[in-house]
Design an enzyme around this catalytic site. Structure first.
Site, short mmCIF file in Angstrom:
data_model
loop_
_atom_site.label_atom_id
_atom_site.label_comp_id
_atom_site.label_asym_id
_atom_site.label_seq_id
_atom_site.Cartn_x
_atom_site.Cartn_y
_atom_site.Cartn_z
N ASP A 93 -0.85 -5.27 8.15
CA ASP A 93 -1.58 -4.04 8.42
C ASP A 93 -0.61 -3.05 9.06
O ASP A 93 0.43 -3.45 9.61
CB ASP A 93 -2.75 -4.37 9.35
N ASP A 95 -1.70 0.39 11.02
CA ASP A 95 -2.16 1.03 12.25
C ASP A 95 -2.50 0.01 13.33
O ASP A 95 -3.22 -0.96 13.09
CB ASP A 95 -3.38 1.90 11.97
#
Length: 301
Positions: A93, A95
């Site tokens: 991922d 963020d």
């Protein structure tokens, strides 16, 4: 030995002696009455990360015993089979995982909407509302925002501590490193280049050449798309899922974390921390390298 448990201290706490040389012996003493046979500890980084091999006990049982020994000490641990620890595919991922911020929230600040957008983000990442619906809603709020706000947001974006070491070390050892984000390709492309990712996959934020249109290209790159990307990359690379490591912090990461050979909830939202098999709550992203048996001397920066 068939299994190994790895104890990891935050780099900022090493000088305080939070992972003393006596701790592995205490853990071995705690495992012995449960029927485990433990090998000699192997330090991956002095005072920061140590492997303790063991047999005769399931990884989950050893982890439970270790947490009792650790008490409330801010240490992370990973208990797993020793074979196949080093993975050939990393999917991460972006963020609040590879970068320290939520890029959409920071972008919204330039429209004077950061607090409103951030609250929707929080609920979405904790699984309280549907991700795709929340993404469309937040993007619609930014209609008319000038593209210069993207550059300004990027100028303030910072990599998470340990991100470069994680990606470049795995890549140097032949792994494919993929960024899979519910954010936008405008940012993932730049983050991928900066950190050294092999590929990046995310949503496309639409604009008219001057400003944002308030729309995102369909289909939305969501939880299911992250899982599909993991499986597709495995098929393309000829890898079993067991040869993968996934890392993330939000509810839209849960499917890929559950499918990967090593799924790591990194400083995660409550719903993710409760569900993931492995958690890193204290250390930085280098913990994923220690979990794979890399020594600090092997890290690339």
């Amino acid at each position: 030995m068939q299994h190994v448990i790895t104890l990891i201290a935050p780099a900022s706490e090493v000088a305080s002696g939070i992972l003393p040389g006596t701790l592995p012996a205490r853990l071995r003493d705690a495992l012995a009455p449960l029927g485990a046979t433990s090998g000699a500890p192997e330090w991956l980084a002095e005072g920061e990360a140590v492997d303790i091999p063991f047999d005769g006990l399931a990884p989950e049982q050893a982890e439970a015993a270790a947490r009792l020994v650790l008490g409330g000490a801010p240490l992370d641990l990973v208990s797993q089979p020793a074979e196949g620890r080093r993975k050939k595919l990393l999917i991460a991922d972006m963020d609040s995982t590879i970068v320290t911020s939520e890029t959409l929230d920071e972008l919204a600040a330039y429209a004077g909407l950061k607090d409103r957008v951030a609250e929707i983000t929080r609920r979405s990442m904790n699984g309280e509302i549907d991700f795709s619906t929340a993404l469309r809603e937040r993007v619609a709020m930014l209609k008319g925002l000038e593209l210069s706000a993207l550059e300004a947001t990027w100028a303030e974006t910072r990599l998470m501590p340990g991100a470069t070491e994680l990606v470049r070390t795995m890549a140097a050892h032949g792994a494919h490193c993929a960024l899979a984000s519910g954010g936008f390709t405008w940012f993932t492309g730049r983050v991928a280049e900066l950190a050294g990712f092999t590929s990046h996959h995310a949503n496309i934020l639409e604009d008219d050449g001057t400003a944002l249109t308030g729309t995102v290209a369909e289909p939305i790159f969501d939880r299911d798309a992250k899982l599909a990307t993991l499986k597709r990359l495995c098929a393309e690379l000829g890898l079993p899922l067991a040869d993968t490591v996934a890392v993330g912090d939000g509810a839209n990461d849960l499917a890929m974390l559950g499918a990967a050979g090593l799924g790591v909830a990194f400083h995660a939202k409550p719903v993710v921390a409760q569900s993931a098999r492995v958690r890193v709550d204290h250390a930085d992203l280098r913990a994923l390298l220690f979990a794979q048996g890399y020594r600090a001397a092997e890290f690339r920066a």
